[in-house]
Design a protein around this motif. Sequence first.
Motif, PDB file in Angstrom:
ATOM      1  N   LEU A 145     -13.355  22.401  20.760  1.00  0.00           N
ATOM      2  CA  LEU A 145     -11.906  22.666  20.686  1.00  0.00           C
ATOM      3  C   LEU A 145     -12.147  24.285  20.289  1.00  0.00           C
ATOM      4  O   LEU A 145     -10.957  24.682  21.113  1.00  0.00           O
ATOM      5  CB  LEU A 145     -11.435  22.446  18.125  1.00  0.00           C
ATOM      6  CG  LEU A 145     -10.990  21.096  18.639  1.00  0.00           C
ATOM      7  CD1 LEU A 145     -11.136  20.450  17.456  1.00  0.00           C
ATOM      8  CD2 LEU A 145     -10.033  20.885  19.466  1.00  0.00           C
ATOM      9  N   LEU A 175      -5.792  16.867  24.079  1.00  0.00           N
ATOM     10  CA  LEU A 175      -5.020  18.177  23.816  1.00  0.00           C
ATOM     11  C   LEU A 175      -4.533  17.951  25.563  1.00  0.00           C
ATOM     12  O   LEU A 175      -4.389  17.235  26.380  1.00  0.00           O
ATOM     13  CB  LEU A 175      -6.317  18.479  23.714  1.00  0.00           C
ATOM     14  CG  LEU A 175      -7.020  18.990  23.006  1.00  0.00           C
ATOM     15  CD1 LEU A 175      -8.352  18.574  22.950  1.00  0.00           C
ATOM     16  CD2 LEU A 175      -6.695  20.601  22.534  1.00  0.00           C
ATOM     17  N   GLU A 221      -2.117  22.092  23.122  1.00  0.00           N
ATOM     18  CA  GLU A 221      -2.345  21.669  21.549  1.00  0.00           C
ATOM     19  C   GLU A 221      -2.536  20.266  21.577  1.00  0.00           C
ATOM     20  O   GLU A 221      -3.084  19.230  22.386  1.00  0.00           O
ATOM     21  CB  GLU A 221      -0.584  20.907  21.429  1.00  0.00           C
ATOM     22  CG  GLU A 221      -0.099  21.903  21.963  1.00  0.00           C
ATOM     23  CD  GLU A 221       1.821  21.604  21.842  1.00  0.00           C
ATOM     24  OE1 GLU A 221       1.905  20.887  20.595  1.00  0.00           O
ATOM     25  OE2 GLU A 221       2.360  21.205  22.711  1.00  0.00           O
ATOM     26  N   ILE A 222      -2.876  19.800  20.102  1.00  0.00           N
ATOM     27  CA  ILE A 222      -3.797  18.521  19.667  1.00  0.00           C
ATOM     28  C   ILE A 222      -3.046  17.871  19.578  1.00  0.00           C
ATOM     29  O   ILE A 222      -2.309  18.096  18.582  1.00  0.00           O
ATOM     30  CB  ILE A 222      -4.291  18.909  18.311  1.00  0.00           C
ATOM     31  CG1 ILE A 222      -6.166  19.530  18.618  1.00  0.00           C
ATOM     32  CG2 ILE A 222      -5.280  17.472  18.389  1.00  0.00           C
ATOM     33  CD1 ILE A 222      -6.795  20.349  17.442  1.00  0.00           C
ATOM     34  N   TYR A 246     -10.503  24.656  24.644  1.00  0.00           N
ATOM     35  CA  TYR A 246      -9.081  24.320  24.853  1.00  0.00           C
ATOM     36  C   TYR A 246      -7.863  24.682  24.376  1.00  0.00           C
ATOM     37  O   TYR A 246      -7.257  24.218  25.085  1.00  0.00           O
ATOM     38  CB  TYR A 246      -9.085  22.472  25.270  1.00  0.00           C
ATOM     39  CG  TYR A 246     -11.015  22.285  26.944  1.00  0.00           C
ATOM     40  CD1 TYR A 246     -10.023  22.300  27.801  1.00  0.00           C
ATOM     41  CD2 TYR A 246     -11.713  21.895  26.478  1.00  0.00           C
ATOM     42  CE1 TYR A 246     -10.925  21.635  28.979  1.00  0.00           C
ATOM     43  CE2 TYR A 246     -12.909  21.864  27.020  1.00  0.00           C
ATOM     44  CZ  TYR A 246     -12.273  21.925  28.330  1.00  0.00           C
ATOM     45  OH  TYR A 246     -13.514  20.934  29.439  1.00  0.00           O
ATOM     46  N   ARG A 247      -8.553  24.122  23.121  1.00  0.00           N
ATOM     47  CA  ARG A 247      -7.152  24.033  22.399  1.00  0.00           C
ATOM     48  C   ARG A 247      -6.759  26.444  22.006  1.00  0.00           C
ATOM     49  O   ARG A 247      -5.440  26.826  22.063  1.00  0.00           O
ATOM     50  CB  ARG A 247      -7.131  24.048  21.263  1.00  0.00           C
ATOM     51  CG  ARG A 247      -6.367  24.465  19.465  1.00  0.00           C
ATOM     52  CD  ARG A 247      -6.255  23.842  18.332  1.00  0.00           C
ATOM     53  NE  ARG A 247      -7.637  24.948  17.704  1.00  0.00           N
ATOM     54  CZ  ARG A 247      -8.623  24.681  17.484  1.00  0.00           C
ATOM     55  NH1 ARG A 247      -9.000  23.665  16.366  1.00  0.00           N
ATOM     56  NH2 ARG A 247      -9.843  25.805  17.587  1.00  0.00           N
ATOM     57  N   ASP A 248      -8.109  27.130  21.871  1.00  0.00           N
ATOM     58  CA  ASP A 248      -7.290  28.236  21.759  1.00  0.00           C
ATOM     59  C   ASP A 248      -7.598  29.040  22.596  1.00  0.00           C
ATOM     60  O   ASP A 248      -6.127  29.675  23.125  1.00  0.00           O
ATOM     61  CB  ASP A 248      -8.107  28.869  20.908  1.00  0.00           C
ATOM     62  CG  ASP A 248      -8.386  28.757  19.159  1.00  0.00           C
ATOM     63  OD1 ASP A 248      -7.743  27.586  18.899  1.00  0.00           O
ATOM     64  OD2 ASP A 248      -9.998  27.971  18.550  1.00  0.00           O
TER      65      ASP A 248
END
Length: 129
Positions: free
Chosen positions: A19, A45, A29-30, A22-24
């Motif tokens: 997470l 994501l 976005e999730i 890929y997210r930060d």
Amino acid sequence: MATPVLRVARPTNDIGKLLPFYRDGLGLEILYQFEDHNGFDGVMLGRRGCSYHFEFTHHRGHTVAGAPSQDNLLIFYLPDLGAWQQAVSRMQEHGFDPVASFNPYWDEHGVTFEDADGYRVVLQQAAWK
């Protein structure tokens, strides 16, 4: 013809370790998350309105290997220099250091990063032609 949606799905042993990358780092976005769906946990994501997203799943009680090689790549083409610099900086600000590409072509106009499973993402400062 309607634009197809591309889902790239792969297993992992630890969704939580992926997470932050890929997210930060990538700023995705999730879009959806689930737990214990027939023994699988997962997260999707992407970016709302885009025709792609990534799904990472973990099957409880099963162990998977990491990337089979350093040449398993996801490539984001970012033609705008400012947007590319911002994307590279965001990855580094979140603690992800660039790695040398297995194929030196990707180092000519891009920067490669490696996730917790050993899969690589290239931020390519170019337009897809």
